[in-house]
Design a protein around this motif. Sequence first.
Motif, PDB file in Angstrom:
ATOM      1  N   MET A  74       0.821  -1.186   0.000  1.00 14.27           N
ATOM      2  CA  MET A  74       0.000   0.000   0.000  1.00 14.27           C
ATOM      3  C   MET A  74       0.868   1.255   0.000  1.00 14.27           C
ATOM      4  SD  MET A  74      -3.071   0.903  -0.020  1.00 14.27           S
ATOM      5  CE  MET A  74      -4.247   2.064   0.449  1.00 14.27           C
ATOM      6  N   LYS A  75       1.980   1.177   0.760  1.00 15.02           N
ATOM      7  CA  LYS A  75       2.874   2.325   0.834  1.00 15.02           C
ATOM      8  C   LYS A  75       3.488   2.623  -0.536  1.00 15.02           C
ATOM      9  CE  LYS A  75       6.688   4.219   3.356  1.00 15.02           C
ATOM     10  NZ  LYS A  75       6.950   4.645   4.668  1.00 15.02           N
ATOM     11  N   LYS A  76       3.828   1.565  -1.267  1.00 16.14           N
ATOM     12  CA  LYS A  76       4.401   1.741  -2.607  1.00 16.14           C
ATOM     13  C   LYS A  76       3.374   2.398  -3.541  1.00 16.14           C
ATOM     14  CE  LYS A  76       6.658  -0.682  -6.290  1.00 16.14           C
ATOM     15  NZ  LYS A  76       8.057  -0.751  -6.441  1.00 16.14           N
ATOM     16  N   LEU A  77       2.115   2.023  -3.440  1.00 22.87           N
ATOM     17  CA  LEU A  77       1.059   2.604  -4.257  1.00 22.87           C
ATOM     18  C   LEU A  77       0.895   4.090  -3.935  1.00 22.87           C
ATOM     19  CD1 LEU A  77      -1.174   2.157  -6.328  1.00 22.87           C
ATOM     20  CD2 LEU A  77      -2.688   1.604  -4.442  1.00 22.87           C
ATOM     21  N   MET A  78       0.949   4.439  -2.670  1.00 22.67           N
ATOM     22  CA  MET A  78       0.831   5.844  -2.268  1.00 22.67           C
ATOM     23  C   MET A  78       2.028   6.657  -2.776  1.00 22.67           C
ATOM     24  SD  MET A  78      -2.027   6.241  -0.846  1.00 22.67           S
ATOM     25  CE  MET A  78      -1.895   7.790  -0.014  1.00 22.67           C
ATOM     26  N   THR A  79       3.212   6.065  -2.729  1.00 19.67           N
ATOM     27  CA  THR A  79       4.413   6.746  -3.219  1.00 19.67           C
ATOM     28  C   THR A  79       4.303   6.980  -4.725  1.00 19.67           C
ATOM     29  OG1 THR A  79       5.724   5.684  -1.493  1.00 19.67           O
ATOM     30  CG2 THR A  79       6.920   6.625  -3.351  1.00 19.67           C
ATOM     31  N   MET A  80       3.855   5.974  -5.446  1.00 22.20           N
ATOM     32  CA  MET A  80       3.681   6.127  -6.894  1.00 22.20           C
ATOM     33  C   MET A  80       2.625   7.184  -7.213  1.00 22.20           C
ATOM     34  SD  MET A  80       3.994   2.183  -8.223  1.00 22.20           S
ATOM     35  CE  MET A  80       3.121   2.548  -9.703  1.00 22.20           C
ATOM     36  N   ALA A  81       1.543   7.233  -6.442  1.00 25.78           N
ATOM     37  CA  ALA A  81       0.489   8.215  -6.656  1.00 25.78           C
ATOM     38  C   ALA A  81       1.014   9.627  -6.418  1.00 25.78           C
ATOM     39  CB  ALA A  81      -0.701   7.934  -5.740  1.00 25.78           C
ATOM     40  N   ARG A  82       1.839   9.822  -5.367  1.00 27.60           N
ATOM     41  CA  ARG A  82       2.441  11.131  -5.088  1.00 27.60           C
ATOM     42  C   ARG A  82       3.397  11.549  -6.209  1.00 27.60           C
ATOM     43  NH1 ARG A  82       4.022   9.385  -0.062  1.00 27.60           N
ATOM     44  NH2 ARG A  82       2.127   9.258   1.135  1.00 27.60           N
ATOM     45  N   GLN A  83       4.177  10.607  -6.703  1.00 23.38           N
ATOM     46  CA  GLN A  83       5.109  10.925  -7.781  1.00 23.38           C
ATOM     47  C   GLN A  83       4.357  11.320  -9.053  1.00 23.38           C
ATOM     48  OE1 GLN A  83       7.472   7.397  -8.091  1.00 23.38           O
ATOM     49  NE2 GLN A  83       8.964   8.062  -6.545  1.00 23.38           N
ATOM     50  N   PHE A  84       3.284  10.619  -9.341  1.00 27.05           N
ATOM     51  CA  PHE A  84       2.474  10.937 -10.516  1.00 27.05           C
ATOM     52  C   PHE A  84       1.838  12.318 -10.378  1.00 27.05           C
ATOM     53  CE2 PHE A  84      -1.550  10.731 -12.907  1.00 27.05           C
ATOM     54  CZ  PHE A  84      -1.032  10.523 -14.167  1.00 27.05           C
ATOM     55  N   ARG A  85       1.373  12.631  -9.173  1.00 25.21           N
ATOM     56  CA  ARG A  85       0.731  13.923  -8.919  1.00 25.21           C
ATOM     57  C   ARG A  85       1.733  15.068  -9.053  1.00 25.21           C
ATOM     58  NH1 ARG A  85      -0.518  14.796  -2.956  1.00 25.21           N
ATOM     59  NH2 ARG A  85       1.710  15.195  -3.091  1.00 25.21           N
ATOM     60  N   ASP A  86       2.957  14.859  -8.601  1.00 26.26           N
ATOM     61  CA  ASP A  86       3.961  15.914  -8.595  1.00 26.26           C
ATOM     62  C   ASP A  86       4.731  16.037  -9.906  1.00 26.26           C
ATOM     63  OD1 ASP A  86       3.230  16.464  -6.009  1.00 26.26           O
ATOM     64  OD2 ASP A  86       4.820  15.226  -5.121  1.00 26.26           O
ATOM     65  N   ASP A  87       4.523  15.112 -10.833  1.00 25.32           N
ATOM     66  CA  ASP A  87       5.246  15.135 -12.097  1.00 25.32           C
ATOM     67  C   ASP A  87       4.665  16.213 -13.011  1.00 25.32           C
ATOM     68  OD1 ASP A  87       6.910  14.510 -14.165  1.00 25.32           O
ATOM     69  OD2 ASP A  87       5.813  12.716 -14.782  1.00 25.32           O
ATOM     70  N   ASP A  88       5.508  17.174 -13.415  1.00 27.41           N
ATOM     71  CA  ASP A  88       5.061  18.279 -14.266  1.00 27.41           C
ATOM     72  C   ASP A  88       5.499  18.120 -15.713  1.00 27.41           C
ATOM     73  OD1 ASP A  88       3.845  19.586 -12.164  1.00 27.41           O
ATOM     74  OD2 ASP A  88       5.637  20.743 -11.653  1.00 27.41           O
ATOM     75  N   ASN A  89       6.069  17.013 -16.082  1.00 27.25           N
ATOM     76  CA  ASN A  89       6.560  16.838 -17.445  1.00 27.25           C
ATOM     77  C   ASN A  89       5.444  16.894 -18.477  1.00 27.25           C
ATOM     78  OD1 ASN A  89       9.219  16.599 -16.668  1.00 27.25           O
ATOM     79  ND2 ASN A  89       9.124  14.376 -16.461  1.00 27.25           N
ATOM     80  N   GLY A  90       4.317  16.307 -18.182  1.00 23.83           N
ATOM     81  CA  GLY A  90       3.190  16.315 -19.122  1.00 23.83           C
ATOM     82  C   GLY A  90       2.657  17.711 -19.346  1.00 23.83           C
ATOM     83  N   ALA A  91       2.540  18.484 -18.268  1.00 22.29           N
ATOM     84  CA  ALA A  91       2.046  19.856 -18.387  1.00 22.29           C
ATOM     85  C   ALA A  91       3.023  20.707 -19.189  1.00 22.29           C
ATOM     86  CB  ALA A  91       1.830  20.461 -17.013  1.00 22.29           C
ATOM     87  N   ALA A  92       4.301  20.533 -18.961  1.00 24.55           N
ATOM     88  CA  ALA A  92       5.304  21.305 -19.702  1.00 24.55           C
ATOM     89  C   ALA A  92       5.261  20.950 -21.182  1.00 24.55           C
ATOM     90  CB  ALA A  92       6.696  21.051 -19.137  1.00 24.55           C
ATOM     91  N   MET A  93       5.075  19.670 -21.484  1.00 29.12           N
ATOM     92  CA  MET A  93       5.016  19.249 -22.880  1.00 29.12           C
ATOM     93  C   MET A  93       3.806  19.875 -23.580  1.00 29.12           C
ATOM     94  SD  MET A  93       5.111  15.437 -24.537  1.00 29.12           S
ATOM     95  CE  MET A  93       3.686  14.888 -23.637  1.00 29.12           C
ATOM     96  N   VAL A  94       2.681  19.943 -22.891  1.00 30.76           N
ATOM     97  CA  VAL A  94       1.482  20.562 -23.469  1.00 30.76           C
ATOM     98  C   VAL A  94       1.727  22.048 -23.716  1.00 30.76           C
ATOM     99  CG1 VAL A  94      -0.915  21.187 -22.995  1.00 30.76           C
ATOM    100  CG2 VAL A  94      -0.124  18.881 -22.518  1.00 30.76           C
ATOM    101  N   GLU A  95       2.365  22.721 -22.760  1.00 30.40           N
ATOM    102  CA  GLU A  95       2.656  24.140 -22.917  1.00 30.40           C
ATOM    103  C   GLU A  95       3.586  24.386 -24.098  1.00 30.40           C
ATOM    104  OE1 GLU A  95       4.201  25.209 -19.149  1.00 30.40           O
ATOM    105  OE2 GLU A  95       2.252  25.172 -18.160  1.00 30.40           O
TER     106      GLU A  95
END
Length: 71
Positions: free
Chosen positions: A1-22
Amino acid sequence: MKKLMTMARQFRDDDNGAAMVEYSILVGIIAAAAILAVLAIGAWVTGRFTGLCTNLNAGPGTCDAAAGTGS
């Protein structure tokens, strides 16, 4: 469960997709501006040549704008 929460936080904090769209939007705006500039310059050049052809036909020379010939 802890690994899933860590992955969810990393996905939430990742700005690469937003930068690519910009950057994609910015490239699209630049491309549209370049195309409009080329079209505007082409229309200006066409107008200048048409005016030149009109002046040639009014004077001693002849001009065929459609064929692009004159004398």
